[in-house]
Enzyme design. Structure first.
Site, PDB file in Angstrom:
ATOM      1  N   CYS A  74       0.850  -1.197   0.000  1.00  0.00           N
ATOM      2  CA  CYS A  74       0.000   0.000   0.000  1.00  0.00           C
ATOM      3  C   CYS A  74       0.882   1.242   0.000  1.00  0.00           C
ATOM      4  O   CYS A  74       1.975   1.242   0.572  1.00  0.00           O
ATOM      5  CB  CYS A  74      -0.889   0.059   1.237  1.00  0.00           C
ATOM      6  SG  CYS A  74      -2.110  -1.262   1.374  1.00  0.00           S
ATOM      7  N   ASP A  75       0.398   2.287  -0.639  1.00  0.00           N
ATOM      8  CA  ASP A  75       1.088   3.565  -0.557  1.00  0.00           C
ATOM      9  C   ASP A  75       0.077   4.684  -0.762  1.00  0.00           C
ATOM     10  O   ASP A  75      -0.877   4.538  -1.536  1.00  0.00           O
ATOM     11  CB  ASP A  75       2.201   3.678  -1.595  1.00  0.00           C
ATOM     12  CG  ASP A  75       3.218   4.744  -1.204  1.00  0.00           C
ATOM     13  OD1 ASP A  75       4.172   4.393  -0.495  1.00  0.00           O
ATOM     14  OD2 ASP A  75       3.034   5.915  -1.560  1.00  0.00           O
TER      15      ASP A  75
END
Length: 204
Positions: A74-75
Site C-alpha cells: 500500500c502507498d
C-alpha cells in the site's frame, strides 16, 4: 488460512488489519519511494500511489518467505491542486504544505496491490481515493503540530487517526483510505483471488 504479509511498516495499516480481524505478518520492502516516483514524472498522483504500492508488494513477494502467501503493498499520495504530495520528511516542508492546505480541500489516494504467491497465480491492484477538507489552521497550530513530529512521515503531512485529525473538517469517501489502507478495497482484491475476507475471521 493463507498467510498475509503486509509490505509496510506503517503502524496505522497494521492496526487497521488487526481491527478488521485479519492476521498478518510484516516484511518491509527496500523500495526507494522518492526515486521511483521521480522516475515516472508523467504519472498522476493516483497512478503514483498505485505504482509505489505495486513496487512494494512485488519486492516482498520476490523473497523466499513470501512463498505460499498473499503480499499486500500500500502507498498513499495526497493531491493538492493536481500536485502529488508524499511524505515531507522535514519540518520546513511540512510547515509549507500545511499552510497551503489550511482551509482547503484535496484528495488522498491510496494504492493497493495484492500479489498471490500460491503457485504464481497472479496479482491485482486497485486505487481508493477520498476527498479531504481542512479547517483553517493558524501559524501557531501548524507550528505546534509540526513540532510533534507526526506529520513528517505521513503522505500530505497529516493523519486522520492521530493528532492531525483535529484539523480535518470533512472526509468524502472511505475514511480508511485516508488512514492508508481501505479494508473494503482489500476485500475486493481478495475476492478477485477467490478468497473471502471473512475467511480470515476463523480464529476470532
Amino acid at each position: 488460512m493463507i498467510p498475509l504479509i503486509l509490505a509496510s511498516k506503517s503502524p496505522a495499516r497494521t492496526k487497521l488489519l488487526t481491527e478488521a480481524g485479519i492476521p498478518h505478518s510484516i516484511v518491509v520492502s527496500e523500495v526507494d519511494e522518492e526515486a521511483l516516483a521521480a522516475s515516472h514524472p508523467a504519472a498522476t498522483p493516483g497512478e503514483t500511489a498505485l505504482l509505489l504500492a505495486r513496487a512494494k508488494a512485488e519486492a516482498v513477494a520476490a523473497l523466499p518467505d513470501a512463498a505460499g502467501a498473499f503480499v499486500l503493498g500500500c502507498d498513499s499520495v495526497f493531491e493538492l491542486d493536481g500536485d502529488a504530495l508524499g511524505k515531507p520528511y522535514t519540518p520546513d516542508v511540512a510547515t509549507e504544505r500545511l499552510r497551503a492546505m489550511s482551509g482547503r480541500a484535496g484528495i488522498l489516494h491510496t494504492g493497493h496491490w495484492l500479489v498471490d504467491c500460491r503457485d504464481a497465480r497472479g496479482a491485482s491492484g486497485q486505487l481508493s481515493s477520498a476527498g479531504v477538507e481542512f479547517t483553517e489552521m493558524s501559524d501557531d497550530d501548524i507550528a505546534a503540530y509540526v513540532a510533534t513530529g507526526e506529520p513528517l512521515h505521513c503522505a500530505g503531512s497529516f493523519t486522520i487517526d492521530g493528532l492531525g485529525g483535529a484539523f480535518l473538517a470533512r472526509v468524502d469517501g472511505d475514511p480508511h483510505t485516508v488512514v492508508g489502507l481501505s479494508v473494503s478495497t482489500l476485500r475486493s482484491l481478495f475476492a478477485e483471488a477467490g478468497v473471502r475476507l471473512t475467511d480470515f475471521w476463523g480464529d476470532l
